[in-house]
Write an enzyme that holds these catalytic residues in place. Structure first.
Site, short mmCIF file in Angstrom:
data_model
loop_
_atom_site.label_atom_id
_atom_site.label_comp_id
_atom_site.label_asym_id
_atom_site.label_seq_id
_atom_site.Cartn_x
_atom_site.Cartn_y
_atom_site.Cartn_z
N LYS A 148 -54.73 -16.65 -0.43
CA LYS A 148 -55.09 -17.91 -1.08
C LYS A 148 -56.00 -18.73 -0.17
CE LYS A 148 -52.94 -21.97 -3.28
NZ LYS A 148 -51.67 -22.69 -3.50
N SER B 220 -50.38 -23.85 -8.20
CA SER B 220 -51.77 -23.81 -7.79
C SER B 220 -52.26 -22.44 -7.31
CB SER B 220 -52.02 -24.83 -6.68
OG SER B 220 -51.29 -24.47 -5.52
N SER C 286 -45.89 -23.66 -6.58
CA SER C 286 -47.20 -23.03 -6.69
C SER C 286 -47.24 -21.52 -6.49
CB SER C 286 -48.18 -23.67 -5.73
OG SER C 286 -48.71 -24.83 -6.31
#
Ligand code: GLN
Length: 485
Positions: A79, A154, A178
């Protein structure tokens, strides 16, 4: 080789038998991911050079018949809120559009040392603020199971990349859900360890008392394999715990771990109340019956402060964000507004931050500054801290009677792109089932537990007491294997 459903064990088998090489696999994954990325925007950048250099090191070891490290040749996506040396890390924000970190996050370093091959950095909500990955400054991520829907957020890019076989495993970050929520929206496994279990060194800070790095995998075992490599004390993160790391995989392999006899599973009434989509409720209830079938003792429990958790979480995370994001001033990090040439220092800060941050980030900085300001601090921030302690106490009391707690991950399956973007409060409310564990600092995992009538994946969340990841993993894997039979 076949990328669909590819796991760590399959990669290892293929390297050992000579079916493929790490370099060939990395090349294949990169080519496929680059092509798929045009459809789903899961990646912001690919790292073919870094991947190939690492793959060649692994192939050299194979050739010399050296013992292979646990993640040898495994394609990994990271990420973009986790720093990677020499590889652009933007946090999906314009303000870090040109930021190339001078160091690796500890989690990244440990995974690479264990043989993982980083194929690229994944898209997400800007600074991990969001639940749909639509807050990316670059492009919204699309859910590979239905391109008109969000992948969750997210860490939507990481979840989508694993679901679409654009990598084998991925790293995400979880502050209020997330990792777990996108895992459930995309039909993969996502794990958040106990707060402090995995070093946060190199995770760009959003809300430091809540932030975690954690893995995504196609199976519970693969998520556990990453956790085992990443977990443990790191002198560079003073909040990382000096608690010994159990051999998660060896525990999963014990024959007793295949069923749940003698295991106490708590089901909190508050998580099956109004607002829960009936199909999600049905799927989770029938999954609980499957746990019972495995021998688990299912118990009704109460977590009475659940209703206050959303307000509490959003006050605390915004307060911390407003402080953490003060560092983006156009002087020390990232992009500086071109207008600064003719501006005073304060005007330059304002121009840079005004141009560099997106609307959700600005909203949080403003609200966070407000709840911390003199006169409001006691009414909001201090009160939220007290509520946080009550939410945590609910869990400690519940864990006196049960080994794990089972809940839905999110009130609905993946929603449509644009469905909640105009109404931030509705977006925040969708985090109801994940933020409580974040506030309490306990570990949680999201495992796929079926689909709704339209074929959209649904996830089940399993929570455990601090550092009891082994119990959580055991329940998750027993459940997963019982479905495969
Ligand atoms: N959706 C939550 C938020 O917007 C959680 C985000 C996260 O875990 N990073 O804050």
């Amino acid at each position: 080789m076949e990328l669909k459903g590819l796991t760590i064990a399959r990669v290892r088998g293929a390297l050992e038998s000579g079916e493929t090489t790490a370099a060939a696999l990395a090349g294949q994954v990169l080519a496929y991911a680059q092509q798929e990325n045009r459809r789903n925007n899961a990646f912001l950048v690919f790292s073919p050079e870094r991947a190939m250099a690492q793959a060649q090191r692994i192939d050299e070891m194979v050739k010399r018949r050296q013992p292979l490290p646990p993640l040898a040749g495994v394609p990994l996506a990271v990420k973009d809120v986790i720093v990677t040396r020499g590889l652009r890390t933007t946090c999906a924000s314009r303000i870090l559009a040109n930021y190339v970190p001078p160091y690796d996050a500890t989690a990244v370093r440990r995974l690479e040392e264990a043989g993982a091959v980083i194929v690229g950095k994944t898209n997400c909500d800007e600074f991990a603020m969001g639940s749909s990955s639509e807050n990316s400054a670059y492009a919204p991520v699309r859910n590979p199971r239905d391109l008109e829907r969000v992948p969750g957020g997210s860490s939507g890019g990481s979840a989508a990349a694993v679901a679409a076989d654009m990598c084998v495993v991925a790293l995400g970050s979880d502050t209020g859900g997330s990792i777990r929520q996108p895992a459930s929206f995309c039909g993969v496994v996502g794990l958040m360890g106990t707060y402090g279990r995995v070093s946060r060194y190199g995770l760009v800070a959003f809300a430091s008392s809540l932030d975690h790095i954690g893995p995504f995998g196609k199976t519970v075992r693969d998520a556990a394999a990453l956790l085992e490599v990443m977990a443990g004390r790191d002198p560079s993160d003073s909040t990382s715990a000096a608690v010994p790391v159990p051999p998660y995989l060896a525990e999963l392999d014990r024959p007793e771990a295949r069923d749940l006899r003698g295991f106490r599973v708590g089901v909190p009434r508050e998580y099956f109340a109004a607002g829960l989509d009936p199909e999600v409720g049905d799927r989770v209830h029938s999954s609980i019956e499957r746990l019972r079938g495995l021998g688990a003792d299912i118990r009704d429990i109460r977590l009475p402060h659940t209703d206050y958790a959303i307000a509490c979480y959003y006050i605390i995370c915004m307060a911390e964000a407003s402080s953490n994001l003060a560092r983006y001033d156009g002087v020390r990090y990232g992009v500086r507004s071109p207008r600064c040439r003719n501006l005073s220092l304060v005007e330059c800060y304002r121009a840079t931050r005004g141009e560099g941050f997106g609307p959700e980030v600005k909203r949080r900085i403003m609200l966070g500054t407000y709840v911390l300001s003199a006169g409001y601090y006691d009414a909001y921030y201090r009160k939220a801290q007290k509520v946080r302690a009550l939410v945590a106490r609910d869990f400690s009391e519940a864990f006196r009677d049960v080994d794990v707690i089972v809940t839905p991950v999110a009130p609905t399956p993946a929603f449509r792109l644009g469905e909640k973007t105009e109404d931030p409060l509705r977006m925040y409310l969708s985090d109801i089932y994940t933020i409580t564990a974040s506030l309490a600092g306990i570990p949680g995992i999201s495992v796929p537990c079926g689909a709704n009538g339209a074929g959209l994946p649904i996830g089940m969340q399993i929570l455990a007491r601090h550092f009891n990841e082994p119990a959580m993993l055991r329940a998750a894997q027993a459940f997963e294997l019982s479905g495969a039979q």
